[in-house]
Every structure is written in structure tokens, then in C-alpha cells.
Design a protein around this motif. Structure first.
Motif, PDB file in Angstrom:
ATOM      1  N   ALA A 270       0.807  -1.223   0.000  1.00  0.00           N
ATOM      2  CA  ALA A 270       0.000   0.000   0.000  1.00  0.00           C
ATOM      3  C   ALA A 270       0.838   1.270   0.000  1.00  0.00           C
ATOM      4  N   LYS A 271       2.115   1.190   0.363  1.00  0.00           N
ATOM      5  CA  LYS A 271       2.928   2.400   0.421  1.00  0.00           C
ATOM      6  C   LYS A 271       3.175   2.945  -0.983  1.00  0.00           C
ATOM      7  N   THR A 272       3.537   4.209  -1.060  1.00  0.00           N
ATOM      8  CA  THR A 272       3.897   4.822  -2.339  1.00  0.00           C
ATOM      9  C   THR A 272       5.208   4.213  -2.813  1.00  0.00           C
ATOM     10  N   GLN A 273       5.153   3.491  -3.921  1.00  0.00           N
ATOM     11  CA  GLN A 273       6.263   2.627  -4.304  1.00  0.00           C
ATOM     12  C   GLN A 273       7.520   3.378  -4.716  1.00  0.00           C
ATOM     13  N   TRP A 274       7.366   4.607  -5.226  1.00  0.00           N
ATOM     14  CA  TRP A 274       8.547   5.323  -5.703  1.00  0.00           C
ATOM     15  C   TRP A 274       9.244   6.135  -4.608  1.00  0.00           C
ATOM     16  N   VAL A 275       8.680   6.164  -3.378  1.00  0.00           N
ATOM     17  CA  VAL A 275       9.278   6.915  -2.277  1.00  0.00           C
ATOM     18  C   VAL A 275      10.304   6.039  -1.551  1.00  0.00           C
ATOM     19  N   LYS A 276      11.488   6.572  -1.334  1.00  0.00           N
ATOM     20  CA  LYS A 276      12.564   5.822  -0.676  1.00  0.00           C
ATOM     21  C   LYS A 276      12.475   5.949   0.846  1.00  0.00           C
ATOM     22  N   ASP A 277      13.207   5.104   1.538  1.00  0.00           N
ATOM     23  CA  ASP A 277      13.381   5.132   3.000  1.00  0.00           C
ATOM     24  C   ASP A 277      12.140   4.689   3.775  1.00  0.00           C
ATOM     25  N   SER A 278      11.090   4.216   3.074  1.00  0.00           N
ATOM     26  CA  SER A 278       9.906   3.633   3.723  1.00  0.00           C
ATOM     27  C   SER A 278       9.322   4.494   4.840  1.00  0.00           C
ATOM     28  N   PRO A 279       8.888   5.713   4.549  1.00  0.00           N
ATOM     29  CA  PRO A 279       8.214   6.517   5.577  1.00  0.00           C
ATOM     30  C   PRO A 279       6.848   5.896   5.899  1.00  0.00           C
ATOM     31  N   PRO A 280       6.254   6.243   7.034  1.00  0.00           N
ATOM     32  CA  PRO A 280       4.965   5.645   7.382  1.00  0.00           C
ATOM     33  C   PRO A 280       3.847   6.107   6.456  1.00  0.00           C
ATOM     34  N   ILE A 281       2.861   5.238   6.306  1.00  0.00           N
ATOM     35  CA  ILE A 281       1.610   5.660   5.684  1.00  0.00           C
ATOM     36  C   ILE A 281       0.859   6.458   6.740  1.00  0.00           C
ATOM     37  N   GLU A 282       0.493   7.675   6.425  1.00  0.00           N
ATOM     38  CA  GLU A 282      -0.135   8.548   7.413  1.00  0.00           C
ATOM     39  C   GLU A 282      -1.427   9.129   6.840  1.00  0.00           C
ATOM     40  N   ILE A 283      -2.519   8.935   7.566  1.00  0.00           N
ATOM     41  CA  ILE A 283      -3.820   9.453   7.147  1.00  0.00           C
ATOM     42  C   ILE A 283      -4.353  10.357   8.252  1.00  0.00           C
ATOM     43  N   GLU A 284      -4.605  11.596   7.891  1.00  0.00           N
ATOM     44  CA  GLU A 284      -5.061  12.590   8.861  1.00  0.00           C
ATOM     45  C   GLU A 284      -6.487  13.030   8.513  1.00  0.00           C
ATOM     46  N   TYR A 285      -7.398  12.787   9.441  1.00  0.00           N
ATOM     47  CA  TYR A 285      -8.802  13.125   9.253  1.00  0.00           C
ATOM     48  C   TYR A 285      -9.162  14.310  10.151  1.00  0.00           C
ATOM     49  N   SER A 286      -9.813  15.301   9.592  1.00  0.00           N
ATOM     50  CA  SER A 286     -10.336  16.411  10.380  1.00  0.00           C
ATOM     51  C   SER A 286     -11.856  16.285  10.395  1.00  0.00           C
ATOM     52  N   LEU A 287     -12.411  15.989  11.576  1.00  0.00           N
ATOM     53  CA  LEU A 287     -13.828  15.651  11.715  1.00  0.00           C
ATOM     54  C   LEU A 287     -14.533  16.653  12.617  1.00  0.00           C
ATOM     55  N   ILE A 288     -15.712  17.092  12.199  1.00  0.00           N
ATOM     56  CA  ILE A 288     -16.519  18.023  12.994  1.00  0.00           C
ATOM     57  C   ILE A 288     -17.642  17.238  13.662  1.00  0.00           C
ATOM     58  N   PHE A 289     -17.724  17.333  15.001  1.00  0.00           N
ATOM     59  CA  PHE A 289     -18.781  16.663  15.759  1.00  0.00           C
ATOM     60  C   PHE A 289     -19.676  17.711  16.412  1.00  0.00           C
ATOM     61  N   SER A 290     -20.968  17.471  16.339  1.00  0.00           N
ATOM     62  CA  SER A 290     -21.960  18.423  16.840  1.00  0.00           C
ATOM     63  C   SER A 290     -22.599  17.914  18.126  1.00  0.00           C
ATOM     64  N   LYS A 291     -22.807  18.834  19.055  1.00  0.00           N
ATOM     65  CA  LYS A 291     -23.494  18.482  20.297  1.00  0.00           C
ATOM     66  C   LYS A 291     -24.910  17.984  20.015  1.00  0.00           C
ATOM     67  N   LEU A 292     -25.559  18.544  19.006  1.00  0.00           N
ATOM     68  CA  LEU A 292     -26.945  18.217  18.712  1.00  0.00           C
ATOM     69  C   LEU A 292     -27.096  16.888  17.990  1.00  0.00           C
ATOM     70  N   THR A 293     -26.287  16.632  16.968  1.00  0.00           N
ATOM     71  CA  THR A 293     -26.481  15.444  16.134  1.00  0.00           C
ATOM     72  C   THR A 293     -25.474  14.331  16.382  1.00  0.00           C
ATOM     73  N   ASP A 294     -24.423  14.591  17.174  1.00  0.00           N
ATOM     74  CA  ASP A 294     -23.415  13.563  17.466  1.00  0.00           C
ATOM     75  C   ASP A 294     -23.156  13.445  18.967  1.00  0.00           C
ATOM     76  N   PRO A 295     -24.210  13.340  19.793  1.00  0.00           N
ATOM     77  CA  PRO A 295     -23.983  13.345  21.245  1.00  0.00           C
ATOM     78  C   PRO A 295     -23.151  12.166  21.729  1.00  0.00           C
ATOM     79  N   GLY A 296     -23.172  11.035  20.997  1.00  0.00           N
ATOM     80  CA  GLY A 296     -22.389   9.872  21.421  1.00  0.00           C
ATOM     81  C   GLY A 296     -20.914  10.182  21.527  1.00  0.00           C
ATOM     82  N   ILE A 297     -20.332  10.724  20.464  1.00  0.00           N
ATOM     83  CA  ILE A 297     -18.910  11.078  20.454  1.00  0.00           C
ATOM     84  C   ILE A 297     -18.670  12.356  21.247  1.00  0.00           C
ATOM     85  N   TYR A 298     -19.563  13.322  21.110  1.00  0.00           N
ATOM     86  CA  TYR A 298     -19.394  14.619  21.778  1.00  0.00           C
ATOM     87  C   TYR A 298     -19.254  14.433  23.293  1.00  0.00           C
TER      88      TYR A 298
END
Length: 562
Positions: free
Chosen positions: A67-95
Motif C-alpha cells: 500500500a505504500k507509495t512505491q517510488w518513495v525511498k526510505d519507507s516513511p509511514p503511511i499517514e492518514i489525517e482526518y479532520s472531523l466536525i462533531f456536533s453536540k446536537l447530532t453527534d452526542p455519542g462522540i461529543y
């Protein structure tokens, strides 16, 4: 919950990829192998669809080596950054969970942003970092929040290529099923019935248990038999067979065309997401987003156009985030083109490398459309207002002056001369715009009903194009004007006193409109058009006799939009 942005590093073709999502609906388009499916797979690493787990198992995680980017050297980590908005009204479970586990002692407002970063390294366990409103949380808190998010149904995922794969055998045939999720109050009712049903099943199963024990007793190895009820089918998620009716004939969904099956399952996902979002009795709920790969699959272009309008309007009206990948221009967001995400691969020595986002801004809004349709940007310029229309019915007119005539006459409230409700009058900037039949067909398919108008002097040029598109004169298109010299345009429909008043006061301008110089001639004609409109708007006591020239046009409009 809403996905605000996604930043991916070293994952397949996404070497260093970042995208911001705007609005409730986003489309991701691009050529084959541009990275659309890779983005969906990255989203699935965190945003799970638990309704598709259980019997069928969980989707595979990331295998670093492949799954890594094959042409990148030195095997850096696969990194996925998600920015998620949670609402007090519609997402009380996570909030509420985040406030509790992070020991927050102050008000976080109506919503907060969680940034979750997943790191996959070769021969190392998955690592997680979590930021609350840009403040990094300690490791224990981050892990607990990640576990809660990862175990929640934060997305409904629909791959149109897999339509019809989920089913059960009933009556000797495979029946398509759809998981139906119930609200908190509905689940309480079910629980009471479940207890009664379990007791009944246990009683009836006693005989079968004894018979199975007798058969197994013939084996050398002895077994105790216990029959249990699968909790999966007696919980808040219940699989239901789907039948559709057409002309009073009820047909199982599995026997309909694949396009109908596809649309039905997508609509069920939107229904369930909205049910969760509005289930105020469930304090553990989190409103999911919907991920759809190629919703246009198996649909005729006209059906694609209709379905695209429907899912975009549902996303806006219900406030549910829908993210799609598509190869269809009809599925792109036409009302807010800036929410379309166009992907391309950067070339290095002729070889495609990393995936990049092609900027789609106010000046380049047409880029996703032009790539899919294979047209240059300039072709789209006259159609910007039409493509961005937010109503399903439209009258297309040559220019802004034609639009003003129709709207002014309608405002007079004279019977037989009004515009129907629910339509837009949209200018397309000149007859030459109608000569691109590919683009014209795309534009017309956008609407449920439409009427194309143009000046009568262009009839010979445009009638064959209209006919080739299957349009009927007087019903689908209308040539405006009178077949007399100087009257083969909308101004030819004006009362004679308006025309004489303008031309008598502007004799030199009228003479200039016949100038051999094209620029002078065009300028004079445009100025006369504006003066005629202004004079027409000044008229008092206008009635049906004064509007007789417009009668056929408004009759055609009325008949088209009944």
C-alpha cells in the motif's frame, strides 16, 4: 458528523495529498487510476460501516508493503489525517464521550473538531494521535477516542459495482436485503417482542435439539447440542427483503434492473442516516456520512441526471454529508461547482506519479465538467448560470434582456401571461452557445422540464440541432419573433407604439444599427434593445391587446410546464 479535510501521505498514489471538503455534497472525479478509490479506502480505515461487518467480516486493513507509495525511498509511514466536525446536537455519542474521557471542564460550544492521525509503519502496530481543536490529547485519551470512533458506524459505504451481492435465500431464490436501523424508542418495543419470541423459539427448538442429539449420538465422539437465536437478527438492525411496485405489480428488488437496485440501496442509506441524525431518544448516536462509489452505474444518462439532482438536494435539505466518486458529469455538483474535487496524476518523465487536486475555483469551476465531457473550458462560459441553477425546471433564453421581458410581463398579473411557479428563466449568452450539441444535451438533461428559446432569425441554423436532440418545435423549443423584416426577435413582439416611440427619439442610433462596421452595428443594436425594454416597462394600462405578440410564447410556456 462532517468530514472537514483529509491529508494522506505515502498511500499508493497519494504521496502527499490534501483536500478540503466544502458543503454537504462533494464529488471526486478524475481519469481512471487518478486515485478516487484510494481516497475511499483511506476513509474506510477510520470511518467504518459496521452494518456491512459481522456475517461478511471486516474489510481488510492496510498492508504496508503493497500500500505504500512505491517510488518513495526510505519507507516513511503511511499517514492518514482526518479532520472531523462533531456536533453536540447530532453527534452526542462522540461529543459527550470526548468531554468525559478527556476530562474537559469547560464548554466546547455547539461543535468541536477532532483531528485523528493514523500511522502505519512496516512491522509496527498502528499508531494514533488525536487533537481536540488543535490541542494534542495524551496517549491514553487518544487511544480510547480512536477505539470509540473506530467501533462506531460513522459512514454508510455503497459500492455500486457490488449491487446485489448481499442477500439471503428465500423460497429457493436469492433475495436482496437491506439492513433497517431502528430508533431508540422503536428498539425498546422490539426488545419486549424479542423476549417473547426467544421464549417461543426456545420452546419449539426443544424437539429439534433432541432429534439432532439423537443423530449425533451415532458418532463416536459425543456432543451436547444447544440451539440459540442469533442476536444479530433480533437486534436494532434487521434485514428486510425489498419489493417494489410498478403498475400495481409487486416485484422483488432482485428482479429489477441493476440501476434500480443501485438507486434503491443508496436511498435506503440516506434514509437510515437521516433516521439516526434525528433520533433524539438515542444519546449514543453519531450521525454518519455516506460514501458512494459511482452512483451513476447502470443508469441511462437521463436517469443519471435525475438521480444526481435528487441525491444533491437530499444532502442539502437533510444536512447529511454525501461524498461520491464519479465518471459522470450529471453527478457533479452543479449548484455549487466549487465542491467538486478533480484529481489528476503528475507526470515525471512521462510516467504518472502522485495524485494531485486540480484547483476548482470561481475562474475554473468548469474543469471537472470539461474533463469528463471532453470539451474546452471556453465552451462552458456562457452556461455558468444555467449549470448552476437550483430549480428543476427552466426556460432558457438568449440573453438577460429576454429574461427581463418575461419576468416583467409575468409581474403584471395578466391572465394567460404569467410564468409558472418553480421555474427559472436563465440566459445562455447568445445563439452560438446552442450549436454545441454535446453540451446542450448535458444542460437539458440537468432539468426535469425545460424550454429552449432563441430569436426567429436563428431558426434555420438551430432547428436541425434541436431535431437531432429529439426536441420538438413548439413543445421543447420556441423561435421568438415575427417573420417580418426587423421583427424576427423578441423586440418584434412589442406593441407598435413602443417601437415607434424609441425609434423616433433615437433616429441616429437606428441608422447606426445598419452601419457596415460590425462593432458599430452591434453596439447600436444592443443600445436600442435596452431602450426598447425601458420604454416597454414605462407603459401603463397594459392589457391583453398590447401583449398579443407574446401570446404564442406564453402559451408554449404554459403548455410545457403544466
Amino acid at each position: 458528523m462532517k468530514l472537514k479535510s483529509l491529508h494522506i501521505r505515502n498511500f499508493r498514489t497519494l504521496e502527499d495529498f490534501k483536500v478540503e471538503l466544502q458543503g454537504d455534497f462533494s464529488s471526486i472525479s478524475g481519469k481512471n487510476n487518478a486515485g478516487k478509490t484510494t481516497i475511499i479506502k483511506a476513509l474506510q480505515q477510520l470511518l467504518k460501516d459496521t452494518t456491512k461487518q459481522g456475517w461478511w467480516g471486516e474489510r481488510e486493513g492496510i498492508a504496508y508493503a503493497s500500500a505504500k507509495t512505491q517510488w518513495v525511498k526510505d519507507s516513511p509511514p503511511i499517514e492518514i489525517e482526518y479532520s472531523l466536525i462533531f456536533s453536540k446536537l447530532t453527534d452526542p455519542g462522540i461529543y459527550n464521550f470526548v468531554i468525559k474521557i478527556a476530562e474537559i471542564d469547560h464548554d466546547l460550544g455547539d461543535e468541536f473538531v477532532l483531528k485523528v492521525i493514523l500511522r502505519h509503519q512496516e512491522k509496527e502496530d498502528l499508531k494514533q494521535d488525536v487533537y481536540l481543536n488543535e490541542n494534542q490529547l495524551e496517549k491514553y485519551v487518544a487511544v480510547e477516542i480512536y477505539k470509540r470512533i473506530e467501533s462506531s458506524t460513522l459512514a454508510f459505504f455503497h459500492n455500486s459495482a457490488e449491487v446485489g451481492l448481499n442477500g439471503i435465500f428465500s423460497g429457493g431464490a436469492m433475495r436482496l436485503v437491506q439492513e433497517l436501523m431502528f430508533s431508540g424508542d422503536e428498539r425498546k418495543e422490539l426488545e419486549a417482542e424479542q423476549e417473547r419470541l426467544k421464549k417461543k423459539v426456545k420452546k419449539l427448538a426443544g424437539k429439534h435439539r433432541a432429534e439432532l442429539s439423537g443423530l449425533l449420538g451415532r458418532l463416536e465422539e459425543k456432543y451436547d447440542v444447544e440451539l440459540t437465536v442469533f442476536d444479530r437478527y433480533l437486534s436494532g438492525n434487521v434485514p428486510l427483503g425489498i419489493n417494489l411496485k410498478d403498475k400495481n405489480l409487486e416485484v422483488p428488488l432482485s428482479e429489477w434492473g441493476t440501476g434500480t437496485q443501485n438507486r434503491t440501496h443508496i436511498m435506503m442509506s440516506i434514509l437510515q442516516a437521516n433516521k439516526i441524525k434525528n433520533d433524539t431518544s438515542d444519546l449514543n448516536r453519531v450521525s454518519p456520512i455516506i460514501l458512494i462509489e459511482e452512483p451513476e452505474s447502470f443508469l441511462h444518462p437521463s436517469a443519471q441526471a435525475e438521480f444526481g439532482r435528487v441525491i444533491r438536494s437530499l444532502s442539502r435539505d437533510l444536512g447529511i454529508q454525501i461524498i461520491i466518486t464519479t465518471h459522470s458529469p450529471y453527478m457533479l455538483c452543479q449548484e455549487f461547482p466549487e465542491s467538486n474535487i478533480l484529481l489528476d496524476r503528475k507526470l515525471f518523465r512521462g510516467t504518472p506519479k502522485q495524485t494531485e487536486v486540480v484547483p476548482v475555483e470561481s475562474s475554473s469551476w468548469m474543469s471537472p465538467f470539461s474533463q469528463i465531457l471532453g470539451l474546452d473550458h471556453e465552451s462552458f462560459e456562457p452556461w455558468q448560470k444555467v449549470i448552476g441553477a437550483r430549480k428543476d425546471n427552466a426556460i432558457l433564453v438568449e440573453g438577460i434582456i429576454d429574461k427581463e421581458y418575461l419576468e416583467h410581463i409575468s409581474s403584471l398579473n395578466i391572465p394567460g401571461f404569467s410564468l409558472p411557479e418553480g421555474i427559472e428563466v436563465l440566459p445562455y449568452q447568445g445563439k452560438d452557445s446552442l450549436k454545441n450539441s454535446i453540451l446542450l444535451k448535458f444542460v437539458l438533461d440537468k432539468f426535469d422540464k425545460s424550454l429552449v428559446t432563441f430569436d426567429l432569425d436563428a431558426h434555420n441554423e438551430l432547428s436541425r440541432i434541436m431535431s437531432n436532440l429529439g426536441l420538438t418545435e413548439g413543445t421543447d423549443y420556441f423561435a421568438v419573433g415575427i417573420d417580418e423584416p426587423g421583427k424576427n426577435c423578441i423586440e418584434g413582439l412589442l406593441p407598435p407604439n413602443v417601437i415607434s416611440a424609441v425609434y423616433s427619439k433615437n433616429y441616429s442610433l437606428a441608422m447606426k444599427s445598419s452601419s457596415p462596421n460590425p462593432a458599430d452595428r452591434k453596439s447600436a443594436k444592443n443600445e436600442l434593445k435596452r431602450l426598447l425594454l425601458e420604454e416597454f416597462k414605462k407603459q401603463h394600462n397594459i392589457g391583453k391587446p398590447e401583449l398579443s405578440g407574446f401570446k404564442k410564447l406564453f402559451t408554449a410556456i404554459s403548455n410545457k410546464f403544466k
